[in-house]
Design a protein around this motif. Structure first.
Motif, mmCIF file in Angstrom:
data_model
loop_
_atom_site.group_PDB
_atom_site.id
_atom_site.type_symbol
_atom_site.label_atom_id
_atom_site.label_comp_id
_atom_site.label_asym_id
_atom_site.label_seq_id
_atom_site.Cartn_x
_atom_site.Cartn_y
_atom_site.Cartn_z
ATOM 1 N N HIS A 1 0.800 -1.228 0.000
ATOM 2 C CA HIS A 1 0.000 0.000 0.000
ATOM 3 C C HIS A 1 0.838 1.287 0.000
ATOM 4 O O HIS A 1 0.325 2.346 -0.353
ATOM 5 C CB HIS A 1 -0.922 0.012 1.225
ATOM 6 C CG HIS A 1 -1.844 -1.164 1.288
ATOM 7 N ND1 HIS A 1 -3.044 -1.219 0.610
ATOM 8 C CD2 HIS A 1 -1.752 -2.349 1.942
ATOM 9 C CE1 HIS A 1 -3.643 -2.373 0.837
ATOM 10 N NE2 HIS A 1 -2.880 -3.085 1.651
ATOM 11 N N GLY B 1 -4.767 8.806 -1.812
ATOM 12 C CA GLY B 1 -4.713 8.728 -0.357
ATOM 13 C C GLY B 1 -4.655 10.060 0.352
ATOM 14 O O GLY B 1 -4.291 10.119 1.530
ATOM 15 N N ARG C 1 -6.298 13.637 4.847
ATOM 16 C CA ARG C 1 -5.361 12.695 5.450
ATOM 17 C C ARG C 1 -4.005 13.364 5.696
ATOM 18 O O ARG C 1 -3.573 14.216 4.910
ATOM 19 C CB ARG C 1 -5.186 11.467 4.560
ATOM 20 C CG ARG C 1 -6.478 10.658 4.393
ATOM 21 C CD ARG C 1 -6.168 9.329 3.730
ATOM 22 N NE ARG C 1 -7.368 8.518 3.550
ATOM 23 C CZ ARG C 1 -7.916 7.772 4.481
ATOM 24 N NH1 ARG C 1 -7.386 7.729 5.686
ATOM 25 N NH2 ARG C 1 -8.997 7.043 4.226
#
Length: 247
Positions: A59, A199, A213
């Motif tokens: 990831h 992300g 984030r």
């Protein structure tokens, strides 16, 4: 009178003698301990470290909120993970305050002998550079500013949520108005979705909000902000193109 053993008894006794282990001298013992047969159970990387490393390779990053156990392992075993990643020219970066861990390419990967053109064209085989459009980069800069402002107000590590409506006027300041609220909202939604795949933000929730984030602070670092500023100047002078992000 005691009967002597027959031929079959003598053959059986000889077979037993051949199978019995011979005594080893002191000189022979160290050689045996160093032989490959003596190392049938070598030390292995701990299972939790293996899991953490595999997750990072799959990831690229993780947050302590989502994976608290893995994050604890990474924070405690950073030196070991760096040693395991060394052949791949990768390292682990841990942001303890924000609860974030991610992979990064070692700074000197390109080598001292590589010229500037080779360094500019190079991409790591496991960590590709992300290419963002100018609109995506502008929104990223806006979100980063919002994130840092909220951290100053609430403290580093705080969860930062913003409404989609609050982002619309800020984006219009740089990109201009299309004259249609529906079109502007659609444009913003597409940009947010693209950044979500990188992300940087979460999906828009039922309250029409997104969570920014913490990875955004590291992706859009001062060097990349300077690159964005230079690109904006080029666009203002009639240029066009894309802006590169960090891996």
């Amino acid at each position: 009178m005691e009967q002597e053993p027959d031929i079959f008894d003598r053959m059986a006794a000889q077979a037993v003698d051949k199978q019995a282990p011979q005594s080893l001298s002191k000189e022979e013992l160290p050689a045996l301990s160093e032989s490959p047969l003596a190392a049938q159970n070598p030390a292995k990387t701990p299972q939790n470290v293996r899991q953490a490393l595999q997750f990072l390779l799959a990831h690229g990053w993780l947050e302590s909120v989502a994976k608290p156990k893995l994050f604890s392992v990474i924070a405690a075993q950073t030196t070991l993970l760096d040693a395991l990643l060394e052949p791949l020219d990768l390292r682990v970066v841990v942001d303890d305050v924000r609860g974030l861990a991610f992979l990064a390419v070692v700074p000197d990967y390109a080598g001292d002998d590589a010229d500037e053109s080779e360094q500019d064209d190079w991409t790591h085989p496991l960590m590709k550079r992300q290419r963002l459009t100018l609109e995506q980069s502008l929104l990223l800069a806006i979100l980063r500013r919002e994130f840092l402002q909220r951290e100053q107000e609430s403290g580093t590590g705080a969860v930062v949520r913003v409404t989609v409506d609050s982002l619309l006027p800020q984006l219009e300041t740089y990109l201009g108005s299309t004259g249609s609220d529906m079109q502007e909202r659609k444009r913003l939604g597409q940009l947010l979705e693209n950044l979500r795949t990188h992300g940087m933000v979460t999906e828009v929730d039922a309250q029409d909000c997104i969570t920014i984030r913490p990875m955004i602070v590291h992706l859009l670092n001062p060097e990349n902000l300077q690159t964005l500023l230079l690109r904006l100047r080029e666009v203002a002078e009639g240029g066009a193109g894309q802006v590169e992000g960090t891996p």
